[in-house]
Design a protein around this motif. Structure first.
Motif, PDB file in Angstrom:
ATOM      1  N   THR A  89      68.213  80.080  37.210  1.00 15.64           N
ATOM      2  CA  THR A  89      69.458  80.012  37.854  1.00 15.64           C
ATOM      3  C   THR A  89      70.217  78.798  36.870  1.00 15.64           C
ATOM      4  N   ARG A  90      69.432  77.857  36.406  1.00 20.58           N
ATOM      5  CA  ARG A  90      70.167  76.868  35.586  1.00 20.58           C
ATOM      6  C   ARG A  90      70.298  77.267  34.277  1.00 20.58           C
ATOM      7  N   GLN A  91      69.625  78.250  33.625  1.00 18.83           N
ATOM      8  CA  GLN A  91      70.064  78.811  32.433  1.00 18.83           C
ATOM      9  C   GLN A  91      71.071  79.789  32.491  1.00 18.83           C
ATOM     10  N   ILE A  92      71.444  80.564  33.495  1.00 14.50           N
ATOM     11  CA  ILE A  92      72.641  81.072  33.783  1.00 14.50           C
ATOM     12  C   ILE A  92      73.630  80.149  33.910  1.00 14.50           C
ATOM     13  N   ILE A  93      73.604  79.256  34.644  1.00 18.06           N
ATOM     14  CA  ILE A  93      74.834  78.314  34.672  1.00 18.06           C
ATOM     15  C   ILE A  93      75.191  77.767  33.530  1.00 18.06           C
TER      16      ILE A  93
END
Length: 312
Positions: free
Chosen positions: A232-236
């Motif tokens: 999720t952090r990578q997507i953000i």
């Protein structure tokens, strides 16, 4: 613009002013000299056209309404009537072009977003059913178009591209009320606390790509894995701040993920994060537009990292 200058600054009667301009624009010598002078480096056309008219009035021995002959001027004073009409014409034409671009892309919603932004209208007060993310993206796109068209128009009035910033400054000095068109201001996005709260709630209900779960479910769900939070952090991080989401919202999402990682998977926090996270978590806990649960989560994570740091 020149007509306004002749009437308001030189006090010619409207009919007389129109006749002067007809003769001025029909004069071949004026045309040739203007073309020649416009090729010189550092020429600003809005100044050149006024200088050409003043010289024409002198050479043709026109008299002012009070009987005085025009005299050649070494330094042409500013003309507020001409300048204001020039600035208004630039803005009007830029807005007309942007409207055409927006309509060509499929509808009026894009242009309406720009009008709402320029009038500082709250997102929640705007009509329609578009999501806040879509409205934000539309606003950024429309403002980008407006900047492009304003710069293109200003560039068309100068002979040297290096003068474009000078013309931007002139535009703002002449029309102080158009401060929202300043490039630095136009590229920023000011959202009210209420809009940020609504935006945050909307983001929580969005499904995270590739995980088939909402952001809220990932943050609050007891079965969320470390891998899911990291993905999720990578997507953000892959989202372009400013054009897809406000930077503050992206940072809030990142720090919320890190807070959950810290509280559930303490060993996943690196030494670098232990040094930098406290400041970010403190910031997160103080954002009043966030929901109370997220702020409490941030405060709890901040205490936890302080405890971990104290115990080595």
């Amino acid at each position: 613009m020149l007509l306004s200058s002749l009437i308001c600054s030189h006090h010619f009667a409207p009919g007389k002013a129109r006749k002067i301009l007809e003769n001025f624009f029909a004069d071949q010598y004026v045309k040739d000299k203007f073309q020649s002078d416009s090729r010189k480096v550092g020429v600003c056309f809005r100044t050149l056209i006024r200088e050409s008219l003043e010289l024409y009035l002198f050479e043709k021995q026109y008299e002012t309404p009070n009987g005085k002959h025009f005299q050649p001027l070494d330094n042409l004073p500013s003309d507020p009537f001409f300048d204001r009409q020039w600035a208004q014409a630039i803005i009007h034409e830029a807005m007309r072009r942007v409207r055409e671009i927006c309509l060509a892309e499929g509808g009026s919603e894009l242009f309406e977003c720009l009008l709402d932004d320029l009038s500082s209208r709250s997102y929640q007060e705007r009509p329609g059913t578009l999501s806040l993310r879509t409205r934000y993206r539309n606003s950024e796109k429309a403002k980008h178009y407006l900047l492009q068209q304003l710069e293109a128009l200003l560039m068309s009035t100068i002979s040297d591209p290096r003068l474009v910033m000078q013309e931007w400054q002139a535009l703002h000095q002449i029309l102080p009320e158009a401060v929202t068109l300043d490039p630095e201001i136009l590229t920023q996005h000011f959202l009210s606390s209420q809009d940020m709260s609504a935006f945050w709630l909307e983001l929580q209900s969005e499904t995270v790509p590739g995980l088939d779960r909402t952001f809220r479910a990932l943050i609050q769900g007891p079965d969320t894995t470390l891998a899911e939070l990291q993905k999720t952090r990578q997507i953000i991080k892959q989202q372009n701040p400013g054009s897809t989401l406000p930077l503050e919202l992206l940072e809030a999402m990142l720090y919320t993920c890190l807070a959950v990682e810290l509280l559930r998977f303490k060993t996943s926090i690196s030494e670098t994060q232990r040094r930098t996270l406290p400041r970010g978590l403190f910031w997160l806990s103080k954002q009043q537009w966030l929901d109370p649960q997220t702020r409490a989560l941030a405060a709890q994570a901040e205490q936890e990292i302080q405890h971990l740091t104290a115990n080595g």
